[in-house]
Design an enzyme around this catalytic site. Structure first.
Site, PDB file in Angstrom:
ATOM      1  N   THR A  14       0.831  -1.206   0.000  1.00  0.00           N
ATOM      2  CA  THR A  14       0.000   0.000   0.000  1.00  0.00           C
ATOM      3  C   THR A  14       0.865   1.255   0.000  1.00  0.00           C
ATOM      4  OG1 THR A  14      -1.617  -1.230   1.260  1.00  0.00           O
ATOM      5  CG2 THR A  14      -1.889   1.141   1.228  1.00  0.00           C
ATOM      6  N   LYS A 106       7.476   1.673  12.375  1.00  0.00           N
ATOM      7  CA  LYS A 106       7.432   2.177  13.764  1.00  0.00           C
ATOM      8  C   LYS A 106       7.892   1.140  14.780  1.00  0.00           C
ATOM      9  CE  LYS A 106       3.236   1.965  12.299  1.00  0.00           C
ATOM     10  NZ  LYS A 106       2.970   1.924  11.154  1.00  0.00           N
ATOM     11  N   VAL A 133       5.262   7.879  12.429  1.00  0.00           N
ATOM     12  CA  VAL A 133       4.367   8.377  13.488  1.00  0.00           C
ATOM     13  C   VAL A 133       3.257   9.236  12.883  1.00  0.00           C
ATOM     14  CG1 VAL A 133       4.216   9.740  15.614  1.00  0.00           C
ATOM     15  CG2 VAL A 133       6.275   8.409  15.148  1.00  0.00           C
ATOM     16  N   GLY A 135       1.220   8.958  10.384  1.00  0.00           N
ATOM     17  CA  GLY A 135       1.036   9.008   8.923  1.00  0.00           C
ATOM     18  C   GLY A 135       1.341  10.346   8.309  1.00  0.00           C
ATOM     19  N   ILE A 137       0.634  13.385   9.234  1.00  0.00           N
ATOM     20  CA  ILE A 137       0.860  14.559  10.095  1.00  0.00           C
ATOM     21  C   ILE A 137       2.376  14.767  10.262  1.00  0.00           C
ATOM     22  CG2 ILE A 137       0.501  15.555  12.389  1.00  0.00           C
ATOM     23  CD1 ILE A 137      -1.967  13.818  12.710  1.00  0.00           C
ATOM     24  N   ASP A 202       0.472  -0.434  18.754  1.00  0.00           N
ATOM     25  CA  ASP A 202       0.761   0.384  17.559  1.00  0.00           C
ATOM     26  C   ASP A 202       0.957   1.848  17.990  1.00  0.00           C
ATOM     27  OD1 ASP A 202       0.610   0.900  14.497  1.00  0.00           O
ATOM     28  OD2 ASP A 202      -0.887   2.251  15.347  1.00  0.00           O
ATOM     29  N   LYS A 206       4.609   4.406  18.284  1.00  0.00           N
ATOM     30  CA  LYS A 206       4.692   5.799  17.815  1.00  0.00           C
ATOM     31  C   LYS A 206       5.064   6.726  18.976  1.00  0.00           C
ATOM     32  CE  LYS A 206       1.251   4.529  14.376  1.00  0.00           C
ATOM     33  NZ  LYS A 206      -0.165   4.440  14.070  1.00  0.00           N
TER      34      LYS A 206
END
Ligand code: HSE
Length: 432
Positions: A14, A106, A133, A135, A137, A202, A206
């Site tokens: 992806t 990550k 971290v 995506g 941002i 997850d 991050k």
């Protein structure tokens, strides 16, 4: 003529295919901004026959990732393969070979960041990780560069879109955890194995990366408090609502007065009036407070092909610029101003405690007595009436207390004969 920089793309899933697609789409703009010309020379995939969502020239594809490292025309390797052991060994070899590295991995950085950056420093190569971290941002760049003149007082983040989607649906539609998770999976938000999404790890990976960057030392994952959202019920969300709070999976990163760092990821009650309470669905948000800048807020998509490739492209431009004007170190600057994490048991906050108790005289007094004996104060109580004849829920909001003390008191309460179900203890954050 701009200088040409060769890229090796390891992984064409992806994110990898998104990076390729968007590099083609915005190539001219990116090259103007970077002042160099990027050329993808090789793309490593597991299986050449696997269908691809994005078209790329067939001759670029290889199945041996080390061909990227061995190609003298490749200066930047982008690792988007996933997993830990294989990418770690691959990144080590890429650094040894003097390649700049970009990764979105990550878990790898949270567990092996120290080693990777020590090697990168020794070999004088850059490692970039904006996509690791939140995506799309740009929080890594912000903490590393924009806030370089600040002591970071605290960071509060919503770092997992799947958990945030689930909690949003539990809040808005009154769903319980399992149907909300099923919905997130159907919509393609949750991973096929959603364990890391919902168990907090997850988000914790991050948080570890961001805390390490903010405080200049690699935070040991063993010193991080991590709880998932699996035990939060629709009733907890309703009770919290009645008390003026929302429940969110919040990553809390803060320094205490002695410079000890606390990193915690847990379902947390936050006041409805706080801006993070309005971050809904799959969106991520990060609130950073610096001693000079004050409060700041970042909001956006923390996952998905395009937001994540946007972060990788940012790293690519930075890596391209760094190759044209080398510096001593890139991406992570260690320093000795901080250096340790606060023990999880010492972390102080208010707490939400939900108990299932017998509905008979004296029970409330027993609970209050046990908390009083543990020197824990009660801020408010709600006890919704039961219409089922079973035990009833008793919800308490408790004054600031260290987590260790609170946990011991909860165990004492759980052992009382009048307590009939496993207590749920949640942190609260009032952002003061
Ligand atoms: N699965 C993550 C999320 C994105 O739901 O936010 C990748 O870390």
């Amino acid at each position: 003529m701009k200088k040409e920089i060769g890229i090796g793309l390891a992984g064409f899933g992806t994110v990898g295919s998104g990076v390729y697609k968007n590099l083609v789409r915005n190539g001219a703009l990116i090259e103007e901004r970077a002042g160099v010309c990027f050329r993808v020379r090789r793309i490593a995939v597991k299986d050449l026959a696997e269908p691809r969502a994005v078209e790329a020239p067939e001759e670029l594809f290889v199945t041996r990732p080390d061909e990227l490292i061995e190609d003298p025309g490749i200066q930047i390797v982008i690792e988007l393969m996933g997993g830990i052991d294989f990418p770690l060994a691959f990144i080590r070899r890429a650094i040894q070979a003097g390649k700049s590295v970009i990764t979105a991995n990550k878990a790898l950085l949270a567990e092996h960041g120290r080693e990777i950056f020590e090697l990168a420093k020794e070999k004088k190569v850059a490692v970039f990780f904006e996509a690791a971290v939140a995506g799309g941002i740009p929080i890594i760049k912000a903490v590393r560069e924009s806030f370089v003149g600040n002591h970071i007082e605290c960071i509060h983040g919503i770092f997992n879109g799947t958990s945030n989607y689930i909690l949003t649906r539990m809040t808005d539609a009154g769903l319980d955890f399992s149907p909300a998770l099923e919905e997130a999976q159907k919509l393609g938000y949750a991973e096929a194995d959603p364990a890391l999404d919902v168990n907090g790890w997850d988000a914790a990976h991050k948080a570890i990366i961001l805390a390490s960057l903010a405080y200049g030392f690699w935070v040991d994952p063993a010193k991080v408090h991590v709880e998932g959202i699996e035990n939060v019920t629709a009733s907890d969300i309703r009770f919290a609502d009645e008390l003026g709070y929302r429940i969110k999976l919040i990553a809390t990163i803060k320094a205490d007065d002695e410079g000890k760092i606390e990193v915690r990821v847990a379902p947390t009650l936050i006041p409805k009036s706080h801006v993070l309470a309005s971050v809904n669905g799959v969106f991520n948000a990060v609130a950073v407070r610096g001693d000079v800048v004050g409060e700041t807020l970042f909001y956006g998509r923390g996952a998905g092909q395009d937001p994540t490739s946007s972060a990788v492209l940012c790293d690519l431009v930075e890596a391209g610029i760094a190759l044209s004007s080398p510096k001593e170190s890139h991406g992570f600057a260690a320093h000795d101003l901080y250096g340790d994490c606060k023990p999880v048991a010492d972390s102080v906050s208010k707490f939400y405690l939900r108990l299932g108790v017998e509905d008979r005289p004296g029970v409330l007094a027993q609970i209050a007595g046990a908390l009083g004996a543990a020197d824990i104060g009660i801020l408010s109580v709600i006890q919704p009436e039961s219409h089922t004849g079973e035990f009833i829920s008793l919800v308490l909001i408790l004054h600031d207390a260290p987590y260790g003390k609170m946990l011991t008191a909860t165990k004492t309460l759980a052992a009382l004969p009048c307590v009939k179900s496993e207590p749920l203890l949640l942190h609260m954050e009032t952002f003061l």
